[in-house]
Design an enzyme around this catalytic site. Structure first.
Site, mmCIF file in Angstrom:
data_model
loop_
_atom_site.group_PDB
_atom_site.id
_atom_site.type_symbol
_atom_site.label_atom_id
_atom_site.label_comp_id
_atom_site.label_asym_id
_atom_site.label_seq_id
_atom_site.Cartn_x
_atom_site.Cartn_y
_atom_site.Cartn_z
ATOM 1 N N GLU A 182 0.703 -1.099 -0.073
ATOM 2 C CA GLU A 182 -0.093 -0.104 -0.088
ATOM 3 C C GLU A 182 0.853 1.282 0.109
ATOM 4 O O GLU A 182 0.822 2.163 0.809
ATOM 5 C CB GLU A 182 -0.891 0.101 1.255
ATOM 6 C CG GLU A 182 -1.868 -1.365 1.175
ATOM 7 C CD GLU A 182 -2.803 -1.321 2.456
ATOM 8 O OE1 GLU A 182 -3.074 -0.007 3.137
ATOM 9 O OE2 GLU A 182 -3.383 -2.282 2.860
HETATM 10 C C1 XIL Z 1 -8.331 2.803 2.776
HETATM 11 C C2 XIL Z 1 -9.030 3.258 1.387
HETATM 12 O O1 XIL Z 1 -7.925 3.804 0.598
HETATM 13 C C3 XIL Z 1 -10.196 4.249 1.619
HETATM 14 O O2 XIL Z 1 -10.887 4.559 0.308
HETATM 15 C C4 XIL Z 1 -11.194 3.880 2.553
HETATM 16 O O3 XIL Z 1 -12.118 4.896 3.056
HETATM 17 C C5 XIL Z 1 -10.394 3.285 4.077
HETATM 18 O O4 XIL Z 1 -9.558 2.342 3.745
HETATM 19 N N1 XIL Z 1 -4.895 0.187 5.298
HETATM 20 C C6 XIL Z 1 -5.567 -0.740 4.490
HETATM 21 C C7 XIL Z 1 -6.558 -0.111 3.418
HETATM 22 O O5 XIL Z 1 -5.458 -1.821 4.541
HETATM 23 O O6 XIL Z 1 -7.675 -0.949 3.155
HETATM 24 C C8 XIL Z 1 -7.170 1.003 3.688
HETATM 25 O O7 XIL Z 1 -7.721 1.729 2.441
HETATM 26 C C9 XIL Z 1 -5.715 2.288 4.177
HETATM 27 C C10 XIL Z 1 -5.136 1.747 5.202
#
Ligand code: XIL
Length: 399
Positions: free
Chosen positions: A293
């Site tokens: 991420e």
């Molecule tokens: C985030 C998304 O990007 C947003 O659109 C949503 O509102 C909240 O979640 N860790 C994770 C992701 O594992 O699923 C998250 O994604 C960000 C933090």
């Protein structure tokens, strides 16, 4: 670098968007710094201004690891974004659409339409799809682990719900995803606490993690299985992650990789060294590492963690009008160092996924403070490549 590779033909349901945009001079140009479409009638091209002109991330990675992007349904609907995703990346994650709350509101009721569009897009553009996620304390329906009274369900009922959910979801996507973030963010941020007290843990006990991995393996034996978390470059969480990997392996549970979210903050000077050390620690346990991420927040932060419960009240918003060149260059150096670390251990880091494609759609415009203007990714709000894009390509181009 040589000539730009011919663009892959865009196929299937998204081709209609993509081709319309190409006709409009859109995504055909998106792989190129500066975003200028090639003019076939133009005079012989001048030598490329940069070694990376026309190069794409997926090509530059040369099979050493997958380069992924997380996108929302909204992003896929935008022809320019879709074109950029298809040309630059060879792995795809749905930003929200595979999460338990997106797929099921009531026990036994599932809606896969939004998620299935990602399957189709990945297939059409020869991308490896990653499932995110099967079990998380956030963005999950209450019915999984809590009763009407909001109290934890009895263990047997909660285990059955977990299994039914994983059977339904991993079963549906069997053979369509390369792997699953089976459990997301289960390790506690508190120094003296091992596991986070999630609804699943309260109902089932510590072994809900092992059970989730077992259920996922049974539902899709061909899928890789990942444990995914934020801040696991930091030594305290690293130790707990190593403990978890060892416990799973001791039980004979399949785990293929640790997912390191890598929601980094530009001002964290030690982040890349800690990442390097954590990759080594996880590799020593016999698992792969995926960076799952990635983004580099340029705004001031109070806390460091990417716990989506940790909203901060107020915060400065210094780059509303744009990212100053010096900050963009610092961010480029940060990304370059990260990719140097990735390349240091061939075969260990097998995927790097960015959490978003362009700054305008990043979740960091709303986290940890709502309504700011962040600039964490490789493309800006106009979908123009930032200095970080060229810096990453330069690292990938090294022999
Ligand atoms: C985030 C998304 O990007 C947003 O659109 C949503 O509102 C909240 O979640 N860790 C994770 C992701 O594992 O699923 C998250 O994604 C960000 C933090």
């Amino acid at each position: 670098m040589g000539r730009p590779r011919p663009r892959r033909l865009l196929r299937a349901s998204f081709a209609i968007f993509s081709l319309a945009a190409i006709a409009a001079g859109g995504p055909a140009a998106l792989g190129q710094p500066g975003g200028k479409p090639a003019d076939p009638k133009a005079a012989p091209a001048a030598p490329a201004a940069s070694p990376s002109a026309g190069e794409t991330l997926r090509h530059a990675a040369r099979g050493r690891f997958l380069v992924g992007a997380a996108v929302s349904s909204w992003g896929l609907n935008d022809p320019k974004v879709a074109g950029l995703v298809a040309s630059q990346f060879d792995s795809l994650t749905a930003e929200n659409e595979f999460k338990p709350a997106s797929l099921s509101r009531q026990p036994g009721q599932y809606r896969f339409e939004a998620a299935d569009r990602f399957v189709e897009f990945a297939r059409a553009h020869d991308m490896k799809l990653v499932g995110h996620n099967l079990c998380w304390h956030s963005q999950a329906p209450a019915w999984l682990f809590r009763g009407q009274d909001n109290k934890p369900l009895p263990r047997d009922q909660a285990l059955k719900n977990l299994k039914d959910h994983i059977d339904a979801v991993a079963g549906h996507f069997k053979g369509k995803v390369i792997g699953w973030d089976v459990v997301n963010e289960a390790i506690s941020d508190a120094k003296d606490e091992y596991l986070r007290k999630t609804p699943a843990l309260r109902a089932i006990g510590d072994d809900y993690i092992a059970k989730a991995f077992e259920f996922a393996h049974a539902a899709d034996p061909g899928a890789e299985l990942y444990y995914n978390d934020y801040s696991n470059e930091n030594p305290v969480k690293r130790e707990k992650t190593v403990r978890l990997v060892r416990e799973l392996k001791a039980k004979g549970v399949r785990i293929d990789a640790v997912g390191m979210q890598c929601h980094f903050v530009l001002s964290d000077a030690d982040a890349i060294d800690k990442l390097d050390q954590s990759i080594a620690a996880y590799a020593a346990e016999g698992v792969k590492v995926a960076i799952t991420e990635l983004d580099v927040d340029v705004l001031p932060r109070r806390g460091r963690v990417a716990d989506i419960g940790a909203l901060e009240k107020g915060g400065d918003n210094p780059y509303k009008e744009g990212l100053p060149p010096a900050v963009a260059e610092a961010q480029a150096r940060f990304y370059a160092r990260l990719f140097e670390v990735v390349l240091k251990r061939p075969g260990v880091v097998n995927r790097v996924t960015f959490w978003g494609v362009h700054d305008g759609a990043s979740w960091l415009n709303g986290f940890p403070v709502r309504g700011r203007t962040n600039h964490p990714l490789l493309w800006d709000r106009q979908l123009k490549p930032k200095p970080a894009f060229g810096a990453v390509l330069d690292v990938l181009a090294r022999p």
